[in-house]
Design a protein around this motif. Structure first.
Motif, PDB file in Angstrom:
ATOM      1  N   VAL A  14     -13.163   0.488  -0.718  1.00 48.77           N
ATOM      2  CA  VAL A  14     -14.410   0.775  -1.663  1.00 48.77           C
ATOM      3  C   VAL A  14     -15.407   1.886  -1.151  1.00 48.77           C
ATOM      4  O   VAL A  14     -15.296   2.275  -0.046  1.00 48.77           O
ATOM      5  CB  VAL A  14     -15.154  -0.730  -1.790  1.00 48.77           C
ATOM      6  N   ALA A  15     -16.098   2.205  -1.921  1.00 47.04           N
ATOM      7  CA  ALA A  15     -16.959   3.048  -1.616  1.00 47.04           C
ATOM      8  C   ALA A  15     -18.427   3.105  -2.792  1.00 47.04           C
ATOM      9  O   ALA A  15     -18.011   2.828  -3.887  1.00 47.04           O
ATOM     10  CB  ALA A  15     -16.742   4.561  -1.423  1.00 47.04           C
ATOM     11  N   LEU A  16     -19.447   3.470  -2.356  1.00 48.56           N
ATOM     12  CA  LEU A  16     -20.787   3.402  -3.344  1.00 48.56           C
ATOM     13  C   LEU A  16     -21.016   4.711  -3.573  1.00 48.56           C
ATOM     14  O   LEU A  16     -20.840   5.666  -2.977  1.00 48.56           O
ATOM     15  CB  LEU A  16     -21.946   2.735  -2.723  1.00 48.56           C
ATOM     16  N   LEU A  17     -21.206   4.931  -4.907  1.00 49.14           N
ATOM     17  CA  LEU A  17     -21.703   6.119  -5.674  1.00 49.14           C
ATOM     18  C   LEU A  17     -22.666   6.131  -6.207  1.00 49.14           C
ATOM     19  O   LEU A  17     -23.002   4.698  -7.019  1.00 49.14           O
ATOM     20  CB  LEU A  17     -20.456   6.584  -6.579  1.00 49.14           C
ATOM     21  N   VAL A 150     -19.221   1.591  -8.022  1.00 46.17           N
ATOM     22  CA  VAL A 150     -18.282   1.438  -6.820  1.00 46.17           C
ATOM     23  C   VAL A 150     -16.843   2.102  -7.242  1.00 46.17           C
ATOM     24  O   VAL A 150     -16.509   1.860  -8.454  1.00 46.17           O
ATOM     25  CB  VAL A 150     -17.952  -0.176  -6.771  1.00 46.17           C
ATOM     26  N   VAL A 151     -16.483   2.701  -6.356  1.00 46.88           N
ATOM     27  CA  VAL A 151     -15.023   3.297  -6.781  1.00 46.88           C
ATOM     28  C   VAL A 151     -14.100   2.313  -5.561  1.00 46.88           C
ATOM     29  O   VAL A 151     -14.544   1.962  -4.651  1.00 46.88           O
ATOM     30  CB  VAL A 151     -14.996   4.772  -6.364  1.00 46.88           C
ATOM     31  N   VAL A 152     -13.038   1.660  -6.175  1.00 50.61           N
ATOM     32  CA  VAL A 152     -12.037   0.997  -5.632  1.00 50.61           C
ATOM     33  C   VAL A 152     -10.731   1.315  -5.429  1.00 50.61           C
ATOM     34  O   VAL A 152     -10.267   1.827  -6.944  1.00 50.61           O
ATOM     35  CB  VAL A 152     -12.508  -0.568  -6.111  1.00 50.61           C
ATOM     36  N   GLN A 153      -9.829   0.936  -4.668  1.00 52.00           N
ATOM     37  CA  GLN A 153      -8.452   1.271  -4.825  1.00 52.00           C
ATOM     38  C   GLN A 153      -7.980  -0.110  -3.985  1.00 52.00           C
ATOM     39  O   GLN A 153      -8.430  -0.550  -3.371  1.00 52.00           O
ATOM     40  CB  GLN A 153      -8.175   2.496  -3.838  1.00 52.00           C
ATOM     41  N   GLY A 154      -6.644  -0.301  -4.800  1.00 53.37           N
ATOM     42  CA  GLY A 154      -5.821  -1.606  -4.323  1.00 53.37           C
ATOM     43  C   GLY A 154      -5.858  -2.582  -5.160  1.00 53.37           C
ATOM     44  O   GLY A 154      -5.842  -2.114  -6.630  1.00 53.37           O
ATOM     45  N   ARG A 184      -2.009  10.716  -1.109  1.00 58.02           N
ATOM     46  CA  ARG A 184      -3.403  11.067  -0.600  1.00 58.02           C
ATOM     47  C   ARG A 184      -4.510  10.698  -1.446  1.00 58.02           C
ATOM     48  O   ARG A 184      -4.408  10.795  -2.650  1.00 58.02           O
ATOM     49  CB  ARG A 184      -3.494  12.666  -0.388  1.00 58.02           C
ATOM     50  N   LEU A 185      -5.670  10.375  -0.888  1.00 61.46           N
ATOM     51  CA  LEU A 185      -6.743   9.907  -1.637  1.00 61.46           C
ATOM     52  C   LEU A 185      -7.223  10.996  -2.433  1.00 61.46           C
ATOM     53  O   LEU A 185      -7.313  12.294  -1.781  1.00 61.46           O
ATOM     54  CB  LEU A 185      -7.960   9.323  -0.685  1.00 61.46           C
ATOM     55  N   PRO A 186      -8.008  10.815  -3.489  1.00 63.76           N
ATOM     56  CA  PRO A 186      -8.465  11.927  -4.593  1.00 63.76           C
ATOM     57  C   PRO A 186      -9.703  12.606  -3.946  1.00 63.76           C
ATOM     58  O   PRO A 186     -10.060  13.363  -4.331  1.00 63.76           O
ATOM     59  CB  PRO A 186      -8.329  11.273  -5.930  1.00 63.76           C
ATOM     60  N   PHE A 187     -10.421  11.494  -3.254  1.00 67.14           N
ATOM     61  CA  PHE A 187     -11.610  11.847  -2.581  1.00 67.14           C
ATOM     62  C   PHE A 187     -11.868  11.277  -1.516  1.00 67.14           C
ATOM     63  O   PHE A 187     -11.333  10.146  -0.914  1.00 67.14           O
ATOM     64  CB  PHE A 187     -12.804  11.613  -3.516  1.00 67.14           C
ATOM     65  N   GLU A 188     -12.977  11.663  -0.566  1.00 66.43           N
ATOM     66  CA  GLU A 188     -13.300  10.920   0.618  1.00 66.43           C
ATOM     67  C   GLU A 188     -14.381  10.155   0.563  1.00 66.43           C
ATOM     68  O   GLU A 188     -15.007  10.012  -0.571  1.00 66.43           O
ATOM     69  CB  GLU A 188     -13.628  12.077   1.818  1.00 66.43           C
ATOM     70  N   GLY A 189     -14.562   9.047   1.515  1.00 66.76           N
ATOM     71  CA  GLY A 189     -15.742   8.442   1.422  1.00 66.76           C
ATOM     72  C   GLY A 189     -15.238   6.758   1.275  1.00 66.76           C
ATOM     73  O   GLY A 189     -16.168   5.927   1.590  1.00 66.76           O
ATOM     74  N   LEU A 190     -14.110   6.519   1.109  1.00 66.61           N
ATOM     75  CA  LEU A 190     -13.791   4.928   1.139  1.00 66.61           C
ATOM     76  C   LEU A 190     -13.699   4.385   2.337  1.00 66.61           C
ATOM     77  O   LEU A 190     -13.674   5.161   3.142  1.00 66.61           O
ATOM     78  CB  LEU A 190     -12.334   4.816   0.354  1.00 66.61           C
ATOM     79  N   SER A 191     -14.083   3.163   2.359  1.00 61.37           N
ATOM     80  CA  SER A 191     -14.209   2.419   3.639  1.00 61.37           C
ATOM     81  C   SER A 191     -12.812   2.433   4.385  1.00 61.37           C
ATOM     82  O   SER A 191     -11.709   2.431   3.753  1.00 61.37           O
ATOM     83  CB  SER A 191     -14.311   0.955   3.322  1.00 61.37           C
ATOM     84  N   ALA A 192     -13.171   2.546   5.622  1.00 65.28           N
ATOM     85  CA  ALA A 192     -11.836   2.530   6.639  1.00 65.28           C
ATOM     86  C   ALA A 192     -11.099   1.317   6.489  1.00 65.28           C
ATOM     87  O   ALA A 192     -10.053   1.154   6.737  1.00 65.28           O
ATOM     88  CB  ALA A 192     -12.427   2.932   8.046  1.00 65.28           C
ATOM     89  N   ASN A 193     -11.922   0.129   6.311  1.00 62.24           N
ATOM     90  CA  ASN A 193     -11.312  -1.280   6.237  1.00 62.24           C
ATOM     91  C   ASN A 193     -10.675  -1.273   4.905  1.00 62.24           C
ATOM     92  O   ASN A 193     -11.237  -1.150   3.811  1.00 62.24           O
ATOM     93  CB  ASN A 193     -12.638  -2.180   6.035  1.00 62.24           C
TER      94      ASN A 193
END
Length: 392
Positions: A14-17, A150-154, A184-193
């Motif tokens: 996840v990442a906060l935008l 929130v941007v989320v992958q998974g 490859r992720l479409p952008f940076e900033g997602l959590s390492a976890n």
């Protein structure tokens, strides 16, 4: 299903935008990266600079073979006329408006489709309160409205893809798209976890879905140290106020970030009517000055965050169709806490009991009358809500 019984999915990043240019850069990059299927569900899509940039990107995606699905609210996106809709359809966009204002001889004011969901290829999703408009991008030369997503992958992105497909009600067989987790992720900033616990909550009272409202109530009941609300249209009903009062009495530090001004003046006045009650119960109020506050966010005990389209008022609870993400993660909560502390420190002033007590009689009457009017409108919105899910 009650939110308290709904399980969290564990395989997520996840990442906060925050609203502004960065959010729309991410959105446009997601559209550019889409290969198979793209869903956009939003309350407002304006045909302004921001809206046209997004639509042009979606047209380009459809031209390269991406199945593009757009669902808008008929009232919120009323500026998109039939000519523009026909043009988009002719270019391969599948687009619908939800909620005819007059349906089967009835006026349909309540039960608006209030989602703000974007899903790319069963892979990456955005959920928050941010509409498609210059008000949120700042491309009109004004400070963007304060809002979050929130941007989320998974796993959660795949669940959101299924929700969007179900809401679309496409007659064609719905196959499951392959996962693209190795891309490859479409952008940076997602959590390492990559094991962040996330759950989706939905609210549609007329269809017996009350998960988001239940999640908010659960968070207030369980709070031990702190609660922070970003409330675009914060106007809690009687039950929510009782829960907030109990939380304050047991020592929970409660803070509220709202607009100094608002795009809906009567709501701003109504909220100001509640200031006396909030302040008497030790709830701190911070008014944001650069622009309107539109965000809907709850931070509990620096360990739990809920972000989406749901605001703590009776319109969200009993009328609109809403969706939030609940995130139970210390690292993400710390990011949200730091962001909100920076907003308070740099862009807000605190409303005090002394300051509020100096309001004149006429001002207090206007606030009281506005509150009574909004309560009545909330009741009417539920009464006039329509169960008809037919689209335009």
């Amino acid at each position: 299903m009650a939110a308290s019984r709904k399980k969290y999915s564990l395989r997520n990043r996840v990442a906060l935008l925050r609203s502004g240019e960065r959010y729309f850069e991410v959105l446009l990059r997601m559209i550019a990266d889409a290969r198979q299927e793209f869903h956009l569900q939003t309350y407002i899509l304006e045909p302004d600079t921001t809206g046209r940039l997004v639509l042009e990107a979606l047209i380009a995606a459809a031209a390269r073979g991406v199945a593009v699905y757009i669902q808008l609210d008929a009232y919120g996106s009323g500026k998109l006329d039939d000519t523009l809709l026909s043009d988009l359809r002719s270019k391969g966009i599948r687009i619908r408006k939800y909620g005819r204002l007059i349906s089967r001889g009835k006026l349909h004011l309540g039960r608006r489709m209030h989602h703000k969901i974007t899903v790319m290829d069963n892979h990456t999703a955005l959920v928050g309160g941010i509409n498609i408009s210059d008000n949120y991008s700042g491309w009109n030369g004004k400070p963007p409205w304060l809002d979050y997503a929130v941007v989320v992958q998974g796993e959660t992105a795949r669940q959101l893809n299924r929700i969007c497909r179900k809401r679309w009600k496409d007659p064609d067989p719905q196959h499951e798209l392959p996962s693209r987790e190795s891309d490859r992720l479409p952008f940076e900033g997602l959590s390492a976890n990559d094991r962040v616990p996330v759950r989706i909550t939905q609210n549609d009272f007329l269809r017996r879905k009350q998960e988001t409202a239940a999640s908010y109530r659960q968070a207030i009941r369980q709070a031990r140290n702190s609660l922070v609300f970003v409330g675009g249209y914060f106007l809690p009903g009687g039950l929510a106020r009782r829960l907030l009062k109990k939380a304050a009495r047991r020592g929970v530090a409660i803070s509220l970030i709202v607009s100094a001004e608002s795009d809906v003046g009567v709501v701003r006045n109504s909220r100001r009517y509640l200031y006396g009650w909030l302040l008497r119960n030790g709830i701190r109020i911070f008014e944001y000055h650069p622009s309107n506050v539109h965000g809907k966010l709850l931070l509990k005990d620096n360990s739990f965050v809920s972000i989406g389209s749901y605001d703590l008022n009776n319109l969200s609870t009993y009328s609109n169709i809403e969706l939030n993400l609940d995130i139970r993660d210390l690292e993400f909560s710390e990011i949200v806490r730091s962001e909100l502390e920076a907003v308070v420190a740099g862009s807000c002033h605190e409303v005090t009991r002394t300051q509020h007590g100096q309001e004149g009689i006429f001002r207090k009457f206007v606030d009281w009358a506005s509150y009574q009017l909004v309560k009545t409108l909330f009741i009417l919105s539920v009464w006039l809500a329509n169960r008809d899910d037919r689209d335009i």
